[in-house]
Scaffold this motif. Structure first.
Motif, PDB file in Angstrom:
ATOM      1  N   VAL A  87       0.866  -1.182   0.000  1.00  0.00           N
ATOM      2  CA  VAL A  87       0.000   0.000   0.000  1.00  0.00           C
ATOM      3  C   VAL A  87       0.901   1.230   0.000  1.00  0.00           C
ATOM      4  CG1 VAL A  87      -1.893   1.187   1.124  1.00  0.00           C
ATOM      5  CG2 VAL A  87      -1.702  -1.306   1.323  1.00  0.00           C
ATOM      6  N   ASP A  88       0.928   1.906  -1.134  1.00  0.00           N
ATOM      7  CA  ASP A  88       1.843   3.026  -1.305  1.00  0.00           C
ATOM      8  C   ASP A  88       1.102   4.357  -1.200  1.00  0.00           C
ATOM      9  OD1 ASP A  88       4.602   3.938  -2.100  1.00  0.00           O
ATOM     10  OD2 ASP A  88       3.400   4.917  -3.647  1.00  0.00           O
ATOM     11  N   SER A  89       1.759   5.313  -0.565  1.00  0.00           N
ATOM     12  CA  SER A  89       1.167   6.637  -0.369  1.00  0.00           C
ATOM     13  C   SER A  89       1.767   7.651  -1.347  1.00  0.00           C
ATOM     14  CB  SER A  89       1.369   7.105   1.074  1.00  0.00           C
ATOM     15  OG  SER A  89       0.771   6.209   1.976  1.00  0.00           O
ATOM     16  N   ARG A  90       1.711   7.283  -2.639  1.00  0.00           N
ATOM     17  CA  ARG A  90       2.156   8.165  -3.726  1.00  0.00           C
ATOM     18  C   ARG A  90       3.638   8.500  -3.636  1.00  0.00           C
ATOM     19  NH1 ARG A  90      -2.755   8.925  -2.096  1.00  0.00           N
ATOM     20  NH2 ARG A  90      -4.467   8.952  -3.590  1.00  0.00           N
ATOM     21  N   SER A  91       4.460   7.466  -3.578  1.00  0.00           N
ATOM     22  CA  SER A  91       5.906   7.648  -3.539  1.00  0.00           C
ATOM     23  C   SER A  91       6.404   8.285  -4.832  1.00  0.00           C
ATOM     24  CB  SER A  91       6.605   6.304  -3.332  1.00  0.00           C
ATOM     25  OG  SER A  91       6.296   5.755  -2.070  1.00  0.00           O
ATOM     26  N   THR A  92       7.497   9.002  -4.713  1.00  0.00           N
ATOM     27  CA  THR A  92       8.072   9.678  -5.880  1.00  0.00           C
ATOM     28  C   THR A  92       9.527   9.284  -6.113  1.00  0.00           C
ATOM     29  OG1 THR A  92       8.700  11.568  -4.487  1.00  0.00           O
ATOM     30  CG2 THR A  92       6.555  11.674  -5.602  1.00  0.00           C
ATOM     31  N   ASP A  93       9.997   8.257  -5.437  1.00  0.00           N
ATOM     32  CA  ASP A  93      11.424   7.913  -5.507  1.00  0.00           C
ATOM     33  C   ASP A  93      11.707   6.619  -6.250  1.00  0.00           C
ATOM     34  OD1 ASP A  93      10.334   6.115  -3.728  1.00  0.00           O
ATOM     35  OD2 ASP A  93      12.076   6.133  -2.388  1.00  0.00           O
ATOM     36  N   GLY A  94      10.706   6.053  -6.918  1.00  0.00           N
ATOM     37  CA  GLY A  94      10.895   4.791  -7.617  1.00  0.00           C
ATOM     38  C   GLY A  94      10.338   3.594  -6.888  1.00  0.00           C
ATOM     39  N   THR A  95       9.722   3.816  -5.728  1.00  0.00           N
ATOM     40  CA  THR A  95       9.129   2.707  -4.979  1.00  0.00           C
ATOM     41  C   THR A  95       8.082   1.983  -5.811  1.00  0.00           C
ATOM     42  OG1 THR A  95       9.497   3.760  -2.835  1.00  0.00           O
ATOM     43  CG2 THR A  95       7.766   2.101  -2.944  1.00  0.00           C
ATOM     44  N   ARG A  96       7.216   2.728  -6.453  1.00  0.00           N
ATOM     45  CA  ARG A  96       6.122   2.130  -7.218  1.00  0.00           C
ATOM     46  C   ARG A  96       6.666   1.299  -8.381  1.00  0.00           C
ATOM     47  NH1 ARG A  96       1.276   4.303  -5.933  1.00  0.00           N
ATOM     48  NH2 ARG A  96       0.393   3.795  -7.969  1.00  0.00           N
ATOM     49  N   GLU A  97       7.662   1.822  -9.059  1.00  0.00           N
ATOM     50  CA  GLU A  97       8.246   1.082 -10.183  1.00  0.00           C
ATOM     51  C   GLU A  97       8.906  -0.212  -9.705  1.00  0.00           C
ATOM     52  OE1 GLU A  97       7.698   5.301 -11.219  1.00  0.00           O
ATOM     53  OE2 GLU A  97       8.595   4.251  -9.505  1.00  0.00           O
ATOM     54  N   LEU A  98       9.529  -0.169  -8.545  1.00  0.00           N
ATOM     55  CA  LEU A  98      10.142  -1.370  -7.986  1.00  0.00           C
ATOM     56  C   LEU A  98       9.087  -2.422  -7.689  1.00  0.00           C
ATOM     57  CD1 LEU A  98      12.483  -2.958  -6.709  1.00  0.00           C
ATOM     58  CD2 LEU A  98      12.121  -1.662  -4.595  1.00  0.00           C
ATOM     59  N   VAL A  99       7.992  -2.016  -7.075  1.00  0.00           N
ATOM     60  CA  VAL A  99       6.923  -2.960  -6.755  1.00  0.00           C
ATOM     61  C   VAL A  99       6.315  -3.535  -8.023  1.00  0.00           C
ATOM     62  CG1 VAL A  99       4.691  -3.248  -5.622  1.00  0.00           C
ATOM     63  CG2 VAL A  99       6.432  -1.775  -4.589  1.00  0.00           C
ATOM     64  N   GLU A 100       6.090  -2.701  -9.015  1.00  0.00           N
ATOM     65  CA  GLU A 100       5.499  -3.176 -10.273  1.00  0.00           C
ATOM     66  C   GLU A 100       6.406  -4.185 -10.961  1.00  0.00           C
ATOM     67  OE1 GLU A 100       4.924   0.544 -12.157  1.00  0.00           O
ATOM     68  OE2 GLU A 100       2.915   0.886 -11.290  1.00  0.00           O
ATOM     69  N   ALA A 101       7.716  -3.974 -10.898  1.00  0.00           N
ATOM     70  CA  ALA A 101       8.651  -4.914 -11.512  1.00  0.00           C
ATOM     71  C   ALA A 101       8.605  -6.266 -10.809  1.00  0.00           C
ATOM     72  CB  ALA A 101      10.061  -4.344 -11.471  1.00  0.00           C
ATOM     73  N   VAL A 102       8.530  -6.252  -9.479  1.00  0.00           N
ATOM     74  CA  VAL A 102       8.445  -7.511  -8.730  1.00  0.00           C
ATOM     75  C   VAL A 102       7.092  -8.174  -8.977  1.00  0.00           C
ATOM     76  CG1 VAL A 102       8.484  -8.546  -6.439  1.00  0.00           C
ATOM     77  CG2 VAL A 102      10.051  -6.681  -6.980  1.00  0.00           C
TER      78      VAL A 102
END
Length: 405
Positions: A87-102
Motif C-alpha cells: 500500500v503506497d502513499s504516492r511515492s516519488t522515488d521509484g518505490t512504485r516502479e520497484l513494486v510493479e517490476a516484482v
C-alpha cells in the motif's frame, strides 16, 4: 558544625537513593522474572501450509532504497501466504516502479494506492487500514518495508500463534547492518523497553503492559474487523503497541515473541537517524498513561543508567573513609548502596547475554553498550517530555489521540 551538617545531608541523600532504588530494583526483577522461562526464538517453517491463508500488508512511502530485500524475502514465501498488498502513499522515488517490476514476476504481489490521508490518521496506520479493507486472507500480517523476511516466515508466525492460542502476535527482529555507533547506543535503548515491558516470549503480561512490534505483526482478520480494524490506533505514533493493548483490553490473547530467526531489520543509516526515529515513539506515550511513563523513566534511571556512576562515586568515597577498615553508620549506608547498585549493574550485564541473538553483528560496540545507558535514559526522558509531530516526511500538527493519559 559544618562537617556535621554535610554528614547529615549526605546521609539524607543516601537514604533517599535507597528508598528509590530498592523498590525500583525489585520492580525490575518482578518484570524480568518471567523471562527465565520465555519461549525460544521462533523457527522458520519451510514446508507449505494449505489449511489457512495469510495476507501480508506492506506500507510504503518513498522506500525504494530499503524495500528490495523485503520484497525478495516475501517472494520466497510459500503457502499459507496468499497475497502481498503493498500500500503506497504516492511515492516519488521509484518505490512504485520497484513494486510493479516484482509484481510482474510474482502476481501475488499487488500495488495499491491509498486514498488521501484522512484527518486524525497517521500515514502508516491509514495504509494498513487500506490494505485490511482489501485483504482476503484469514490472517493479516503487517511487515515493514525495512525488514528482511527469512524463508518460512509466514508459516512460522501462524504456527506460533496457533500453538500458543494467540489471536494477535508480533515478533521482535534481529537487527543487522548497524554502524558501530548504533551498536553502541541502540542496545541500551532496547534494554529500556525490556525493563519497562518484559522480555519477548515471556508470560503474557496484563493488557496495559503488552509490548508489540509493528515490523512483524499478525492478527486474525475477523478479529481486526470486529474491533474497527486499525482505527483504534489511527492517531498513534506507536500504533503497534496501541493496537495490541486495545485488543488485549477487549479480551484478545496477544503475544510478543522472539522472531530473531525469521525476520531481520535494517532500519537506519546512521546513529543520528536512529536517535531521532526511536525518539518519536520510544516512550509509548500513545498507549501508556502519563504517570506510568514517568515511573518507567524513574526505573530506567535508577536501575539502568545510574548504577555504574554510583558505584564509581561510592568506591571513591569509601576509599577516602578508610574502607574496609572503617565501621560506622555512614559506611554501612554506603555499603548498602554499593550492594543495590552492584546488583542492578549485574542484571544489566546479564541482559547483554539475553539479547545477543537480536544482533546479527555484535563486536565490542555491542558488548560495551552498557556504557551508553545514560544516553538511552536521557533519550527516553526527552521522548516522554515531548510530543512528536513528524514521521517519515509527514507533518502532524493536529492529531488528537485516544490516549492513555
Amino acid at each position: 558544625m559544618i562537617a556535621a551538617s554535610w554528614i547529615d545531608v549526605a546521609r539524607g541523600v543516601g537514604l533517599s537513593l535507597l528508598a528509590v532504588q530498592v523498590p525500583m530494583l525489585l520492580l525490575l526483577l518482578t518484570r524480568l522474572m518471567p523471562g527465565r522461562t520465555r519461549r525460544p526464538p521462533i523457527a522458520p517453517r519451510l514446508t507449505p501450509r494449505t489449511d489457512t491463508t495469510v495476507t501480508v500488508i506492506v506500507a510504503t512511502l518513498n522506500e525504494a532504497k530499503r524495500l528490495g530485500p523485503c520484497l525478495a524475502g516475501l517472494t520466497a514465501q510459500t503457502a499459507p501466504m496468499l497475497e502481498v498488498l503493498v500500500v503506497d502513499s504516492r511515492s516519488t522515488d521509484g518505490t512504485r516502479e520497484l513494486v510493479e517490476a516484482v509484481s510482474a514476476r510474482d502476481p501475488r504481489i499487488r500495488l495499491i494506492t491509498d486514498e488521501p490521508l484522512p484527518a486524525g490518521w497517521v500515514g502508516k496506520v491509514w495504509a494498513l487500514e487500506t490494505g485490511l479493507r482489501q485483504a482476503k486472507g484469514e490472517w493479516v500480517l503487517g511487515i515493514d518495508a525495512d525488514t528482511v523476511p527469512a524463508p518460512g516466515l509466514v508459516g512460522a508466525v501462524v504456527d506460533a500463534v496457533e500453538q500458543d492460542g494467540y489471536d494477535v502476535a508480533s515478533f521482535s527482529p534481529q537487527f543487522r547492518d548497524q554502524t558501530s555507533a548504533e551498536r553502541f547506543v541502540q542496545p541500551a535503548m532496547l534494554v529500556t523497553l525490556v525493563y519497562r515491558c518484559g522480555a519477548a516470549g515471556a508470560t503474557q503480561p496484563p493488557p496495559d503492559r503488552v509490548l508489540a512490534n509493528g515490523q512483524c505483526f499478525v492478527a486474525r482478520r475477523a478479529l481486526l474487523e470486529q474491533h474497527g480494524g486499525y482505527a483504534p490506533a489511527r492517531a498513534s505514533f506507536c500504533d503497534d503497541v496501541t493496537l495490541a493493548r486495545h485488543l488485549a483490553s477487549h479480551g484478545a490473547r496477544v503475544g510478543f515473541l522472539d522472531g530473531s530467526r525469521i525476520i531481520q531489520v535494517s532500519a537506519y543509516v546512521s546513529l543520528a537517524e536512529m536517535w531521532r526515529e526511536w525518539g518519536r515513539s520510544f516512550d509509548l506515550k500513545d498507549a501508556t498513561p502519563t504517570w506510568r511513563r514517568w515511573v518507567d523513566v524513574a526505573l530506567v534511571w535508577s536501575a539502568q543508567a545510574l548504577p555504574l556512576p554510583m558505584l564509581l562515586v561510592l568506591g571513591a568515597v569509601l576509599r577516602s573513609m578508610g574502607w574496609p577498615a572503617a565501621d560506622n553508620p555512614q559506611t554501612m549506608l554506603l555499603e548498602a548502596l554499593v550492594l543495590v547498585n552492584a546488583s542492578a549493574l549485574l542484571v544489566r550485564l546479564m541482559m547483554l547475554v539475553a539479547l545477543r541473538n537480536s544482533y546479527a553483528e555484535r563486536g565490542w560496540p555491542f558488548w560495551f553498550s552498557w556504557l551508553s545507558d545514560i544516553a538511552a535514559a536521557w533519550r527516553l526522558t526527552l521522548s516522554t517530555a515531548r510530543t512528536p509531530t513528524r514521521w517519515r516526511g509527514r507533518q502532524y500538527d493536529t492529531l488528537v489521540t485516544d490516549g492513555a493519559n
